[in-house]
Design an enzyme around this catalytic site. Structure first.
Site, PDB file in Angstrom:
ATOM      1  N   CYS A  95       0.859  -1.187   0.000  1.00 21.04           N
ATOM      2  CA  CYS A  95       0.000   0.000   0.000  1.00 21.04           C
ATOM      3  C   CYS A  95       0.895   1.237   0.000  1.00 21.04           C
ATOM      4  O   CYS A  95       2.059   1.165  -0.415  1.00 21.04           O
ATOM      5  CB  CYS A  95      -0.987  -0.034   1.163  1.00 21.04           C
ATOM      6  SG  CYS A  95      -0.234   0.000   2.807  1.00 21.04           S
TER       7      CYS A  95
ATOM      8  N   ARG B 276      -3.511  -0.550   5.425  1.00 19.15           N
ATOM      9  CA  ARG B 276      -4.117  -1.606   4.608  1.00 19.15           C
ATOM     10  C   ARG B 276      -3.236  -2.836   4.417  1.00 19.15           C
ATOM     11  O   ARG B 276      -3.681  -3.967   4.681  1.00 19.15           O
ATOM     12  CB  ARG B 276      -4.514  -1.048   3.236  1.00 19.15           C
ATOM     13  CG  ARG B 276      -5.630  -0.037   3.301  1.00 19.15           C
ATOM     14  CD  ARG B 276      -5.747   0.728   2.012  1.00 19.15           C
ATOM     15  NE  ARG B 276      -4.582   1.581   1.795  1.00 19.15           N
ATOM     16  CZ  ARG B 276      -4.322   2.261   0.690  1.00 19.15           C
ATOM     17  NH1 ARG B 276      -5.141   2.156  -0.342  1.00 19.15           N
ATOM     18  NH2 ARG B 276      -3.252   3.023   0.601  1.00 19.15           N
TER      19      ARG B 276
ATOM     20  N   ASP C 281      -8.268   3.760   1.034  1.00 20.71           N
ATOM     21  CA  ASP C 281      -7.328   4.199   2.066  1.00 20.71           C
ATOM     22  C   ASP C 281      -8.098   4.736   3.278  1.00 20.71           C
ATOM     23  O   ASP C 281      -8.820   5.731   3.158  1.00 20.71           O
ATOM     24  CB  ASP C 281      -6.440   5.296   1.463  1.00 20.71           C
ATOM     25  CG  ASP C 281      -5.321   5.707   2.394  1.00 20.71           C
ATOM     26  OD1 ASP C 281      -5.369   5.332   3.583  1.00 20.71           O
ATOM     27  OD2 ASP C 281      -4.406   6.390   1.921  1.00 20.71           O
TER      28      ASP C 281
HETATM   29  P1  4NP Z   1      -1.856   2.826   4.105  1.00 24.43           P
HETATM   30  O1  4NP Z   1      -2.465   4.203   4.654  1.00 24.43           O
HETATM   31  O2  4NP Z   1      -1.282   3.125   2.733  1.00 24.43           O
HETATM   32  O3  4NP Z   1      -3.035   1.932   4.053  1.00 24.43           O
HETATM   33  O4  4NP Z   1      -0.794   2.415   5.113  1.00 24.43           O
HETATM   34  C1  4NP Z   1      -1.735   5.403   4.718  1.00 24.43           C
HETATM   35  C2  4NP Z   1      -0.856   5.582   5.753  1.00 24.43           C
HETATM   36  C3  4NP Z   1      -0.145   6.768   5.841  1.00 24.43           C
HETATM   37  C4  4NP Z   1      -0.317   7.749   4.886  1.00 24.43           C
HETATM   38  C5  4NP Z   1      -1.195   7.549   3.832  1.00 24.43           C
HETATM   39  C6  4NP Z   1      -1.893   6.355   3.754  1.00 24.43           C
HETATM   40  N1  4NP Z   1       0.393   8.979   4.990  1.00 24.43           N
HETATM   41  O5  4NP Z   1       0.178   9.858   4.140  1.00 24.43           O
HETATM   42  O6  4NP Z   1       1.216   9.125   5.903  1.00 24.43           O
END
Ligand code: 4NP
Length: 180
Positions: free
Chosen positions: A23, A29, A148
């Protein structure tokens, strides 16, 4: 359950299979998918043959544990999120894993562009790809994104868990067929 979704690519090594989950941040995720898929692999008796790992295309959270909301959602459902530490995706993963499953279309673009800029496995850009959307294996609504949940509320994490649980079960059914 019966196997749903596309056939898995052939393993690079007979009798073994390595699945990467990717991800953006590797704190919501893909770590949730990693914990759930690992649990299903263990229940299916495939833990000695199947490797599961996760990473994020971004480097902001490298070394950090899972987002506390993602971890709490997993704990409520009976999983142990405590071992996770975020790591960043690298093009070498395209050569090491049999299947790289991304959570959304932007992850797909990022992963494939990593491959073309650093000379990773060319099969990732061809028709017989080892890089796919995770939800290509979703038995209920195949082909979508795992949304997300990072900027939303707790309901988003529950939704991710629901998608991940049914999709992980399908992937393990497919792994059983490839490894039998
Ligand atoms: P992930 O969610 O891709 O599902 O781990 C996110 C976690 C952090 C960030 C964006 C999405 N961020 O911008 O820090």
């Amino acid at each position: 359950m019966t196997a749903a979704g596309p056939e898995l690519p052939e393993p690079r090594t007979d009798g073994r299979y390595a699945v990467a989950l990717v991800c953006l941040g590797n704190i919501c995720r893909s770590p949730m998918a990693d914990v759930v898929l690992t649990a299903r692999v263990e229940e299916a008796g495939l833990a000695d043959r199947v490797t599961v790992a996760s990473s994020g295309t971004g480097d902001w959270h490298v070394g950090n544990p899972m987002d506390r909301r993602a971890a709490a959602t997993l704990v409520s459902a009976g999983y142990d999120p405590s071992r996770h530490r975020a790591q960043q995706f690298a093009a070498t993963w395209l050569d090491e894993f049999d299947l790289v499953l991304v959570m959304d279309e932007s992850n797909l673009v990022d992963v494939v562009s990593t491959s073309s800029t650093t000379g990773g496995d060319s099969s990732t850009t061809g028709g017989d790809t080892r890089v796919r959307l995770f939800r290509d294996f979703d038995p209920v609504e195949p082909g979508g994104e795992v949304p997300d949940p990072y900027y939303g509320g707790d309901a988003g994490f529950e939704e991710v868990l629901t998608m991940v649980e049914r999709t992980a079960a399908s992937i393990v059914a497919q792994l059983g067929l490839v490894l039998e």
